[in-house]
Design a protein around this motif. Structure first.
Motif, PDB file in Angstrom:
ATOM      1  N   VAL A  31       0.812  -1.219   0.000  1.00  0.00           N
ATOM      2  CA  VAL A  31       0.000   0.000   0.000  1.00  0.00           C
ATOM      3  C   VAL A  31       0.849   1.275   0.000  1.00  0.00           C
ATOM      4  O   VAL A  31       0.736   2.093   0.885  1.00  0.00           O
ATOM      5  CB  VAL A  31      -0.973   0.052   1.202  1.00  0.00           C
ATOM      6  CG1 VAL A  31      -2.143  -0.847   0.973  1.00  0.00           C
ATOM      7  CG2 VAL A  31      -0.259  -0.316   2.480  1.00  0.00           C
ATOM      8  N   PRO A  32       1.733   1.442  -0.993  1.00  0.00           N
ATOM      9  CA  PRO A  32       2.493   2.685  -1.046  1.00  0.00           C
ATOM     10  C   PRO A  32       1.691   3.793  -1.728  1.00  0.00           C
ATOM     11  O   PRO A  32       0.542   3.583  -2.115  1.00  0.00           O
ATOM     12  CB  PRO A  32       3.697   2.301  -1.890  1.00  0.00           C
ATOM     13  CG  PRO A  32       3.180   1.244  -2.793  1.00  0.00           C
ATOM     14  CD  PRO A  32       2.009   0.586  -2.124  1.00  0.00           C
ATOM     15  N   HIS A  76       0.974   3.535  -8.954  1.00  0.00           N
ATOM     16  CA  HIS A  76       1.068   2.133  -8.562  1.00  0.00           C
ATOM     17  C   HIS A  76       1.608   1.245  -9.654  1.00  0.00           C
ATOM     18  O   HIS A  76       1.716   0.044  -9.497  1.00  0.00           O
ATOM     19  CB  HIS A  76      -0.300   1.661  -8.094  1.00  0.00           C
ATOM     20  CG  HIS A  76      -0.827   2.516  -6.983  1.00  0.00           C
ATOM     21  ND1 HIS A  76      -0.296   2.494  -5.730  1.00  0.00           N
ATOM     22  CD2 HIS A  76      -1.766   3.488  -6.965  1.00  0.00           C
ATOM     23  CE1 HIS A  76      -0.917   3.389  -4.970  1.00  0.00           C
ATOM     24  NE2 HIS A  76      -1.807   4.015  -5.698  1.00  0.00           N
ATOM     25  N   ILE A 106      -4.020  -3.653  -4.521  1.00  0.00           N
ATOM     26  CA  ILE A 106      -5.392  -3.245  -4.806  1.00  0.00           C
ATOM     27  C   ILE A 106      -5.442  -1.731  -4.737  1.00  0.00           C
ATOM     28  O   ILE A 106      -5.039  -1.130  -3.736  1.00  0.00           O
ATOM     29  CB  ILE A 106      -6.376  -3.873  -3.806  1.00  0.00           C
ATOM     30  CG1 ILE A 106      -6.320  -5.411  -3.938  1.00  0.00           C
ATOM     31  CG2 ILE A 106      -7.798  -3.373  -4.061  1.00  0.00           C
ATOM     32  CD1 ILE A 106      -6.939  -6.134  -2.794  1.00  0.00           C
ATOM     33  N   VAL A 107      -5.921  -1.124  -5.840  1.00  0.00           N
ATOM     34  CA  VAL A 107      -5.906   0.333  -5.924  1.00  0.00           C
ATOM     35  C   VAL A 107      -7.326   0.856  -6.068  1.00  0.00           C
ATOM     36  O   VAL A 107      -8.093   0.360  -6.898  1.00  0.00           O
ATOM     37  CB  VAL A 107      -5.066   0.805  -7.130  1.00  0.00           C
ATOM     38  CG1 VAL A 107      -5.002   2.324  -7.159  1.00  0.00           C
ATOM     39  CG2 VAL A 107      -3.670   0.211  -7.091  1.00  0.00           C
ATOM     40  N   GLY A 159      -4.502   6.757  -8.140  1.00  0.00           N
ATOM     41  CA  GLY A 159      -5.378   6.214  -7.100  1.00  0.00           C
ATOM     42  C   GLY A 159      -4.626   5.921  -5.812  1.00  0.00           C
ATOM     43  O   GLY A 159      -3.442   6.181  -5.692  1.00  0.00           O
ATOM     44  N   ARG A 160      -5.381   5.376  -4.843  1.00  0.00           N
ATOM     45  CA  ARG A 160      -4.757   5.067  -3.558  1.00  0.00           C
ATOM     46  C   ARG A 160      -4.816   3.571  -3.318  1.00  0.00           C
ATOM     47  O   ARG A 160      -5.852   2.943  -3.514  1.00  0.00           O
ATOM     48  CB  ARG A 160      -5.480   5.786  -2.428  1.00  0.00           C
ATOM     49  CG  ARG A 160      -5.454   7.288  -2.612  1.00  0.00           C
ATOM     50  CD  ARG A 160      -6.094   7.938  -1.430  1.00  0.00           C
ATOM     51  NE  ARG A 160      -5.132   8.092  -0.344  1.00  0.00           N
ATOM     52  CZ  ARG A 160      -5.091   9.166   0.439  1.00  0.00           C
ATOM     53  NH1 ARG A 160      -5.936  10.136   0.274  1.00  0.00           N
ATOM     54  NH2 ARG A 160      -4.200   9.252   1.403  1.00  0.00           N
ATOM     55  N   ALA A 161      -3.692   3.024  -2.883  1.00  0.00           N
ATOM     56  CA  ALA A 161      -3.651   1.599  -2.601  1.00  0.00           C
ATOM     57  C   ALA A 161      -4.385   1.331  -1.287  1.00  0.00           C
ATOM     58  O   ALA A 161      -4.357   2.153  -0.375  1.00  0.00           O
ATOM     59  CB  ALA A 161      -2.215   1.136  -2.500  1.00  0.00           C
ATOM     60  N   VAL A 162      -5.076   0.193  -1.205  1.00  0.00           N
ATOM     61  CA  VAL A 162      -5.745  -0.182   0.041  1.00  0.00           C
ATOM     62  C   VAL A 162      -5.233  -1.554   0.474  1.00  0.00           C
ATOM     63  O   VAL A 162      -4.773  -2.340  -0.345  1.00  0.00           O
ATOM     64  CB  VAL A 162      -7.280  -0.219  -0.123  1.00  0.00           C
ATOM     65  CG1 VAL A 162      -7.814   1.153  -0.451  1.00  0.00           C
ATOM     66  CG2 VAL A 162      -7.694  -1.218  -1.194  1.00  0.00           C
TER      67      VAL A 162
END
Lengths: 496, 433
Positions: A5-6, A10, B321-322, B329-332
């Motif tokens: 989760v950085p 991504h 998982i984004v 986006g943000r990773a979760v």
């Protein structure tokens, strides 16, 4: 579920520092292979010693400085390779080790590691060696000469003139242009084949590792300047020979475009390349050494950061407009001015001392060559005289420095001639004649002694050195020229 | 078509995984509705545990720059408590779904011929709780209110430059007439003269749908823009469509433009013509780790787990998982997090090409400078952000950074550029105070 989760992004492209460095290694392979074919096993060994020492040196430095060992990114391998490529194959191994350690530890490591160095490590290493061991870096074995693979501390070679040395003397080299482009095994390991250098460079362009601007600006400026200030008969020939001789191609392709020591912005890159070109020509035409590439690039390196600041700042998010910002230009300008003042002061201050030392030297050496003289003053050489470089007048006669083309290069003699016109002393100041082919002229007392007491009129009958007719004749011509010059001077002075 | 901005990147878009595929909407047993899904102040809860709520009922609201939140199902409130959400723990209303969708008539539905004034539309947007659905969740009413009578161009952003994500495409392919109507409605309400729907030329089906939809329409234009990331960024969009420049540190309104994401425009038409507040949206559930990638029309508050379940589940070897596209986006780290108004996608990846390296290092290759779409110098910004040099950061226009991630994407040294720039912006904001 084991997920990361950085922060964004991504996904990343496959680009990596290691891959870039691997591309550099691949791009240098053609030049390395050409060098090994030209200079044999020793070229390979010099390269291995250089690469091995670079890797070992960087590992040790990282361990001592408690940093992550940066060897896996292959940058030390590239530095080692580049460094070996700009050396003659005949350098003793200990010099290779010293130079490459300087490059990876002092220039790169202490500066902060990969990407932080102001100067190109390989070139800085070379410049370091040029200061300490100029002889080993500027002597080149003759084409095809077998180099011994051993020789840690010293290597005996028969030095030979390079095409660059000919250019330096203002002559177009004997080698054909096509030959020079494809195969010119008379120089550094990496400079053997212009074709191999270009092949590597095209590979780097295709892989988008380097951008074309710096090399193109460099070579373009260099070409224009050598064309404009040509020597010999044909500007085009002079330009092409200048481009293909020495290290300018290698320097432009692999050294000037080095990431950490060059700018990143378009206009800054053009200017950086052009600056390298101008300085190279300047140093080639009037420097201490025949080649100027090393110092040209090293002088431009610290300007990279400023060039980026001055010409790279973009003012708009959308348009490509740029604003040149010179608000901090005074800093480097001041540095240059201060350095200039210090140099000027030193030169002026030392001038008096230099004069005294010169007089002492003249009394010591010339006093023995011209018995009866104790004060010596330099007088200007008359116009239209070729070969007479310097004339010093004493009470009983003159000392003349005269240069005459020998078998390899100019032989420079210092000849003392009395006011009566008699040759009273003779010394060889410099000679590049090879051993067994006139090289002993400088030390053969019998050979030199036969000119003493003559008036320069019967030098044509001089006893020749064995197997060195041309050297003998050159020395004889030089003595004769000096004697005649002084005889004309005294004749004019006495109104005869 | 040549891009009008320099830099940017082209990459494999991988949109075909989910493009054109629409799955059955999951019916969640419970929904977890965050009270802060938008930029601005969090809403305060208007319900408490044990209350019964209807579909579309307002369950949270606040004064100032904020938005109300509505129940996306009918049922009873299980809890009002902190729950893990995208970007951290947030106060949520947890509703057990009774499955009936018993409606609450929150909003008035207007006829399609209705002409709305700017202020009237602004009021509807606020009541409907519509946030900008393609970006940071800025309240749509505030965006619209600021440009009434001041903008001459409305741009509907349907470029979606992110890889994998195709939720916006679904809207253009299946709801083109509504989008065109919505564009007209907003254009007329703010007093603009142009309405432009911008799409990327790389998506042929989308371009075809838009052309078909606009065949007999003369007052709404299409802009087919180059296929280059991040063409969808506001500043670049304005430049491409109008040739005008958003000034450094400015907004599209400074160039006479209002930009709305296509999902926002769709939500506006739903609010105005159907009377539906912002309680559902299309979400792309995609990525190599999803067994059957699809687009789903999802109720806000549905957990990622329900979404993934509706798409055949995840592969065991999922690595990342984004929430949102993989570039911004943000990773979760948990599938328990709920869909919000701004969740355009759930992208599940098998490999983590952005995994941190042991020693990120800058070799000064300058690839980031070439990649930056807004003419910044990421490599210098990175240095100055690390040394917290506010003066240099300002001179190098850090605040213009749109955090698109192009620089970090191309960086061979794998520097944490975007993260560092966010920290640098904080330094600048603090320095300005």
């Amino acid at each position: 579920m084991n997920v990361n989760v950085p922060a964004s992004p991504h996904i990343r492209s496959g680009a990596s520092t290691t891959r870039i460095m691997l591309d550099m290694v691949l791009a240098l392979l053609p030049s390395l292979i050409a060098g090994i074919l030209a200079f044999g096993l020793r070229a390979l060994l010099v390269t291995l010693v250089s690469v091995g020492t670079a890797v070992a040196g960087e590992t040790l430095y990282c361990l001592i400085a408690r940093k992550n060992v940066s060897v896996p990114d292959l940058s030390a391998v590239v530095t080692g390779l580049l460094f070996a490529m700009v050396l003659p194959a005949s350098v003793p191994y200990y010099i290779v080790i010293l130079g490459v350690l300087f490059a990876v530890v002092a220039v790169k490591g202490i500066a902060g590691g990969l990407g932080e160095n102001t100067f190109n490590p390989a070139l800085a290493g070379r410049a370091f060696l040029m200061l300490l061991f100029p002889v080993y870096l500027t002597r080149f074995a003759a084409a095809g000469a077998a180099l011994p693979p051993g020789g840690f501390m010293n290597v005996d070679i028969a030095a030979s003139a390079t095409p660059l040395a000919a250019l330096r003397a203002g002559q177009v080299p004997q080698t054909g242009l096509l030959q020079l482009f494809l195969w010119n095994p008379a120089g550094t390991i990496g400079g053997t084949s212009a074709a191999a250098i270009l092949a590597g460079f095209v590979y780097l362009l295709a892989r988008r590792v380097v951008r074309f601007r710096i090399p193109v600006a460099y070579l373009g400026t260099f070409a224009v300047l050598t064309f404009a200030f040509y020597r010999g008969e044909n500007p085009l020939t002079w330009m092409l020979y200048s481009l293909l001789s020495g290290g300018v191609l290698f320097g432009a392709a692999f050294m000037a475009s080095d990431y950490s020591s060059s700018p990143v912005h378009t206009r800054a890159q053009w200017l950086f390349g052009a600056g390298c070109g101008i300085l190279t020509v300047l140093f080639r035409y009037s420097g201490l050494f025949p080649e100027g590439v090393t110092y040209a690039i090293l002088l431009m390196n610290p300007l990279s950061w400023h060039l980026d600041r001055w010409f790279g700042r973009r003012t708009s998010a959308v348009r490509a407009s740029r604003k040149a910002d010179f608000s901090d230009a005074w800093k480097p300008a001041l540095a240059v001015v201060l350095a200039g003042l210090v140099l000027f002061g030193a030169v002026t201050g030392l001038r008096g001392i230099r004069k005294d030392m010169e007089q002492a030297y003249y009394r010591e050496v010339f006093g023995r060559m011209l018995p009866g003289s104790s004060t010596f003053t330099e007088i200007p050489v008359e116009e239209g005289e070729t070969g007479i470089r310097k004339v010093v007048k004493g009470e009983t006669g003159y000392v003349v420095e005269v240069a005459e083309p020998g078998y390899v290069d100019d032989i420079v003699l210092v000849v003392s001639v009395t006011n009566e016109g008699m040759v009273s002393g003779l010394a060889v100041k410099s000679s590049s004649e090879t051993y067994g082919l006139g090289g002993e002229a400088a030390s053969d007392v019998d050979f030199l002694g036969q000119f003493l007491g003559t008036y320069g009129d019967d030098t044509g009958k001089a006893d020749a050195l064995t197997g060195a007719t041309e050297t003998t004749e050159a020395v004889a011509r030089a003595v004769r020229k000096a004697a005649l010059y002084v005889q004309r001077l005294t004749a004019a002075g006495e109104g005869r | 078509m040549e891009p009008v901005f320099s830099g940017g990147i082209r990459f494999a878009l991988k949109k075909n995984l989910s493009a054109g595929k629409i799955g059955t909407s999951p019916v969640p047993e419970t929904v977890v509705i965050p009270l802060k899904q938008h930029a601005g102040a969090a809403a305060s809860p208007l319900v408490s545990a044990g209350d019964t709520v209807r579909f579309g009922q307002k369950i949270g609201d606040a004064e100032g720059l904020s938005l109300p939140v509505h129940a996306s199902v009918s049922g009873y409130v299980e809890a009002v408590e902190e729950r893990p959400c995208v970007g951290g723990s947030t106060l949520c209303v947890v509703i057990r779904n009774d499955g009936f969708d018993t409606p609450e008539p929150t909003l008035e539905a207007y006829s399609r011929k209705a002409q709305l004034t700017g202020q009237a539309l602004r009021g509807i947007l606020r009541d409907a709780g519509i946030a900008e659905m393609g970006g940071n969740g800025f309240p749509a009413y505030a965006k619209l209110g600021a440009v009434i009578g001041k903008a001459d161009t409305l741009i509907v952003n349907a470029c979606e430059p992110e890889p994998y994500v195709t939720a916006d495409e679904v809207l253009l392919r299946n709801h083109c007439p509504e989008i065109i109507e919505g564009a007209r409605l907003i254009r007329d309400a703010i007093g603009a003269v142009r309405a432009v729907i911008a799409v990327s030329e790389g998506r042929e089906e989308v371009v075809k749908s838009l052309r078909r939809g606009l065949k007999d329409v003369s007052d709404v234009e299409a802009a087919i823009l180059p296929d280059r990331y991040p063409q969808g960024a506001d500043k670049l969009l304005v430049a491409a469509v109008t040739g005008r420049e958003v000034p450094s540190g400015g907004l599209p309104m400074d160039a006479g433009c209002l930009v709305f994401n296509i999902a926002t425009v769709y939500a506006i038409t739903q609010a105005v013509y159907v009377g539906l507040p912002s309680v559902e949206r299309y979400v792309s559930v995609t990525g190599e780790a999803v067994r059957r990638p699809r687009n789903l029309l999802v109720r806000v508050g549905t957990s990622f787990a329900d979404l993934v379940e509706a798409c055949g589940g995840l592969r065991e070897d999922v690595r990342k998982i984004v929430a949102g596209g993989p570039m911004t986006g943000r990773a979760v780290d948990s599938l328990a997090v709920p869909v919000t108004k701004t969740t355009s996608a759930v992208v599940c990846l098998l490999s983590d090409s952005a995994a941190e390296t042991a020693r990120p290092s800058c070799v000064r290759c300058g690839k980031c400078v070439d990649a930056c779409p807004v003419n910044l110098d990421p490599l210098f910004l990175y240095r100055y952000a690390r040394t917290e040099d506010a003066e240099e950061l300002k001179a190098l226009r850090l605040m213009d950074c749109i955090e698109c991630g192009a620089c970090a994407y191309v960086c061979p040294g794998k520097l944490p550029l975007v993260e560092t720039f966010r920290a640098g912006k904080k330094i600048l904001k603090e320095a300005a105070v």
